[in-house]
Design an enzyme around this catalytic site. Structure first.
Site, PDB file in Angstrom:
ATOM      1  NE  ARG A  92      -1.886   7.043   3.993  1.00 12.00           N
ATOM      2  CZ  ARG A  92      -2.873   7.783   4.467  1.00 12.00           C
ATOM      3  NH1 ARG A  92      -2.794   9.108   4.385  1.00 12.00           N
ATOM      4  NH2 ARG A  92      -3.937   7.244   5.025  1.00 12.00           N
ATOM      5  NE  ARG A 143      -0.032   6.105   6.969  1.00 17.65           N
ATOM      6  CZ  ARG A 143      -0.777   6.581   7.962  1.00 17.65           C
ATOM      7  NH1 ARG A 143      -0.694   7.858   8.302  1.00 17.65           N
ATOM      8  NH2 ARG A 143      -1.612   5.788   8.621  1.00 17.65           N
ATOM      9  NE  ARG A 146      -3.848   2.225   2.302  1.00 19.72           N
ATOM     10  CZ  ARG A 146      -4.725   2.706   1.436  1.00 19.72           C
ATOM     11  NH1 ARG A 146      -4.973   2.048   0.309  1.00 19.72           N
ATOM     12  NH2 ARG A 146      -5.356   3.837   1.674  1.00 19.72           N
ATOM     13  CG  HIS A 147       0.998   3.829   2.797  1.00 22.03           C
ATOM     14  ND1 HIS A 147       1.655   3.808   4.003  1.00 22.03           N
ATOM     15  CD2 HIS A 147      -0.323   3.734   3.087  1.00 22.03           C
ATOM     16  CE1 HIS A 147       0.786   3.705   4.981  1.00 22.03           C
ATOM     17  NE2 HIS A 147      -0.434   3.653   4.458  1.00 22.03           N
TER      18      HIS A 147
END
Length: 258
Positions: free
Chosen positions: A154, A64, A60-61
């Site tokens: 993101r 962050r 997904r990412h």
């Protein structure tokens, strides 16, 4: 001539010592920087008798910043501790008096981190470069490779950084990002967050089960800190969970010394 006892022992093909000692990243909730799971002695390399003919990557990412709502809770907790903490020799949180909140620009909330040792965008780029080396033989440079990504910024930025690493550094071929909006009416898909599954998102039984598992240790930790900090403290179970997230996300943004 005397022979040492170790010389009589056959060489050991498998190491017995554990090199996986304490790692703070494993205790910083789901917001922590990436860390591999404890291995089981299985090599990552492809066996000589095998050939990889297909590869799929699902992510997904990367590392962050917290979301705005989470960041607000963290900042409120910091201010609470600043106003109630007494400076004593044994106070483990006495340092907060001079501590600055780690998000200096509110526009960064929810974004991938872009500098520091745990930069989400840098990690995605180097991950793409690493996988290109590993799976270069699977790339058809005559066709554009589609890279599917969720619509969240993101997630999109992570996919872009990964793809730049995968096709950068002189590698042949090109890619096209295909963004799928994150809306409830889209239904569940492999790129969605939990909003794509309303039954899970609104299931009180799930929350109750998690609370039963977590409250005991969190209450113990709250009591411990309140006792060490003196009468000025009023740390709750909810504060303990926020502290865990605070450490995870601050470490993503700026390196912490443990």
């Amino acid at each position: 001539m005397a022979t040492s006892a170790t010389a009589l022992i056959s060489p050991r093909p498998y190491q017995q010592q554990s090199n996986d000692q304490f790692n703070a990243l494993k205790y910083l909730s789901t917001g922590a920087a990436f860390h591999e799971a404890t291995g089981h002695g299985i090599s990552k390399e492809t066996p000589d008798q095998c050939v990889i003919d297909q590869a799929h990557l699902l992510m997904r990412h990367g590392e962050r910043y917290p979301t705005a709502s989470s960041g607000k809770k963290m900042q409120e907790l910091l201010e609470k501790l600043k106003s109630s903490t007494t400076e004593t020799v044994y106070n483990p949180l006495g340092f907060v008096h001079d501590y600055e909140f780690f998000v200096s620009n509110s526009s960064d909330y929810g974004k991938e981190t872009y500098y520091g040792p745990y930069s989400g965008l840098a990690d995605a780029f180097f991950f793409g470069s690493e996988l290109r080396q590993r799976y270069n033989h699977l790339v058809d440079a005559d066709h554009t490779l589609p890279v599917f990504t969720a619509g969240e910024k993101r997630v999109y930025d992570t996919a872009k950084a990964f793809s730049q690493g995968f096709f950068g550094n002189g590698y042949s071929g090109d890619f096209q990002l295909i963004s799928i909006p994150e809306k409830e009416e889209q239904g569940a898909n492999s790129l969605h967050n939990k909003d794509g599954c309303p039954n899970f998102d609104n299931d009180d039984n799930v929350d109750s089960a998690l609370e039963d598992e977590n409250l005991q240790y969190a209450q113990y930790e709250a009591d411990r800190l309140n006792k060490l900090g003196g009468s000025g403290y009023n740390i709750t179970v909810d504060d303990i969970f926020i502290m865990g997230d605070y450490c995870a996300y601050e470490n993503n943004v700026r390196e912490m010394v443990w």
